[in-house]
Design a protein around this motif. Structure first.
Motif, PDB file in Angstrom:
ATOM      1  N   MET A  57      15.029   1.067 -14.888  1.00  0.00           N
ATOM      2  CA  MET A  57      14.202   0.337 -13.929  1.00  0.00           C
ATOM      3  C   MET A  57      13.887   0.950 -12.840  1.00  0.00           C
ATOM      4  N   ILE A  58      12.981   1.222 -12.135  1.00  0.00           N
ATOM      5  CA  ILE A  58      13.007   1.870 -10.856  1.00  0.00           C
ATOM      6  C   ILE A  58      13.329   0.991  -9.679  1.00  0.00           C
ATOM      7  N   PRO A  59      14.026   1.361  -8.768  1.00  0.00           N
ATOM      8  CA  PRO A  59      14.760   0.496  -7.844  1.00  0.00           C
ATOM      9  C   PRO A  59      13.528   0.134  -6.677  1.00  0.00           C
ATOM     10  N   ASP A  60      13.315  -1.117  -6.214  1.00  0.00           N
ATOM     11  CA  ASP A  60      12.179  -1.301  -5.296  1.00  0.00           C
ATOM     12  C   ASP A  60      12.273  -0.421  -4.022  1.00  0.00           C
ATOM     13  N   CYS A  61      13.163   0.190  -3.604  1.00  0.00           N
ATOM     14  CA  CYS A  61      13.164   1.294  -2.701  1.00  0.00           C
ATOM     15  C   CYS A  61      12.517   2.512  -2.692  1.00  0.00           C
ATOM     16  N   TYR A  62      12.406   2.805  -4.127  1.00  0.00           N
ATOM     17  CA  TYR A  62      11.834   4.088  -4.754  1.00  0.00           C
ATOM     18  C   TYR A  62      10.263   3.673  -4.772  1.00  0.00           C
ATOM     19  N   LYS A  63       9.898   2.712  -4.791  1.00  0.00           N
ATOM     20  CA  LYS A  63       8.444   2.255  -5.080  1.00  0.00           C
ATOM     21  C   LYS A  63       7.241   2.397  -3.956  1.00  0.00           C
ATOM     22  N   PRO A  64       6.433   3.111  -4.013  1.00  0.00           N
ATOM     23  CA  PRO A  64       5.352   3.226  -2.894  1.00  0.00           C
ATOM     24  C   PRO A  64       4.958   1.992  -2.591  1.00  0.00           C
ATOM     25  N   LYS A  65       4.612   1.757  -1.408  1.00  0.00           N
ATOM     26  CA  LYS A  65       3.989   0.704  -0.676  1.00  0.00           C
ATOM     27  C   LYS A  65       2.637   0.776  -0.476  1.00  0.00           C
ATOM     28  N   PRO A  66       1.951  -0.176  -0.550  1.00  0.00           N
ATOM     29  CA  PRO A  66       0.372  -0.046  -0.264  1.00  0.00           C
ATOM     30  C   PRO A  66       0.094   0.302   1.204  1.00  0.00           C
ATOM     31  N   GLY A  67      -0.873   1.356   1.369  1.00  0.00           N
ATOM     32  CA  GLY A  67      -1.153   2.025   2.553  1.00  0.00           C
ATOM     33  C   GLY A  67       0.093   2.637   3.325  1.00  0.00           C
ATOM     34  N   GLU A  68       1.358   3.389   2.450  1.00  0.00           N
ATOM     35  CA  GLU A  68       2.166   3.871   2.863  1.00  0.00           C
ATOM     36  C   GLU A  68       1.694   5.052   3.749  1.00  0.00           C
ATOM     37  N   THR A  69       2.507   5.064   4.821  1.00  0.00           N
ATOM     38  CA  THR A  69       2.122   6.619   5.875  1.00  0.00           C
ATOM     39  C   THR A  69       2.960   7.732   5.276  1.00  0.00           C
ATOM     40  N   LEU A  70       2.627   8.869   6.004  1.00  0.00           N
ATOM     41  CA  LEU A  70       3.253  10.030   5.622  1.00  0.00           C
ATOM     42  C   LEU A  70       4.840   9.850   6.076  1.00  0.00           C
ATOM     43  N   GLY A  71       5.325   9.145   7.214  1.00  0.00           N
ATOM     44  CA  GLY A  71       6.579   8.739   7.767  1.00  0.00           C
ATOM     45  C   GLY A  71       7.357   7.889   6.685  1.00  0.00           C
ATOM     46  N   GLN A  72       6.548   6.977   6.206  1.00  0.00           N
ATOM     47  CA  GLN A  72       7.144   5.893   5.187  1.00  0.00           C
ATOM     48  C   GLN A  72       7.502   6.724   4.035  1.00  0.00           C
ATOM     49  N   LYS A  73       6.600   7.550   3.594  1.00  0.00           N
ATOM     50  CA  LYS A  73       6.758   8.461   2.069  1.00  0.00           C
ATOM     51  C   LYS A  73       8.078   9.431   2.630  1.00  0.00           C
ATOM     52  N   GLN A  74       8.007   9.800   3.758  1.00  0.00           N
ATOM     53  CA  GLN A  74       9.374  10.672   3.774  1.00  0.00           C
ATOM     54  C   GLN A  74      10.717   9.955   3.926  1.00  0.00           C
ATOM     55  N   ARG A  75      10.529   8.882   4.566  1.00  0.00           N
ATOM     56  CA  ARG A  75      11.895   7.998   4.472  1.00  0.00           C
ATOM     57  C   ARG A  75      12.070   7.715   2.894  1.00  0.00           C
ATOM     58  N   ARG A  76      11.193   7.235   2.172  1.00  0.00           N
ATOM     59  CA  ARG A  76      11.363   6.762   0.913  1.00  0.00           C
ATOM     60  C   ARG A  76      12.083   8.169   0.101  1.00  0.00           C
TER      61      ARG A  76
END
Length: 121
Positions: free
Chosen positions: A1-20
């Protein structure tokens, strides 16, 4: 199961993706050590100029995810021995893919771990 913190969020910015990506990388490190590996971190950031140079000499692509801070090369060790073959990374690569990442072992760059962005892996 993929942890929630690994899942992409709708409208994710580059900065949010970098932090993920960083959170996922922490999981990868933990996974490696739980399997008995040790590691050092290799190249993470590349300037656009370095990406262009690598592309020109055939050792990379101009749109490398390293320039977006969404890729890292990992040096893997077992019993103090550097494991430099793609096959050595397979247990980690398969796990990384199962968590939503892209593993470079699918394109002969076994120590490369990234997160897809704008169609690039």
């Amino acid at each position: 199961m993929i942890p929630d913190c690994y899942k992409p969020k709708p409208g994710e910015t580059l900065g949010q993706k970098q932090r993920r990506f960083v959170i996922m990388l922490a999981g990868l490190i933990e996974r490696a050590y739980s399997l008995g590996f040790e590691m050092t971190l290799g190249e993470a950031y590349r300037t656009p100029e370095q990406c262009a140079i690598n592309a020109a000499n055939g050792s990379g692509i101009a749109n490398s995810l390293h320039k977006d801070r969404l890729a890292i090369d990992i040096n893997l060790f077992l019993g103090g021995k550097w494991l430099d073959r793609t096959e050595d990374h397979e247990p980690l690569g398969i796990w990384w893919e199962s968590m939503g990442g892209t593993w470079g072992g699918r394109f002969k760059d076994g120590n490369h771990y990234s997160l897809e962005h704008n169609g690039f892996k």
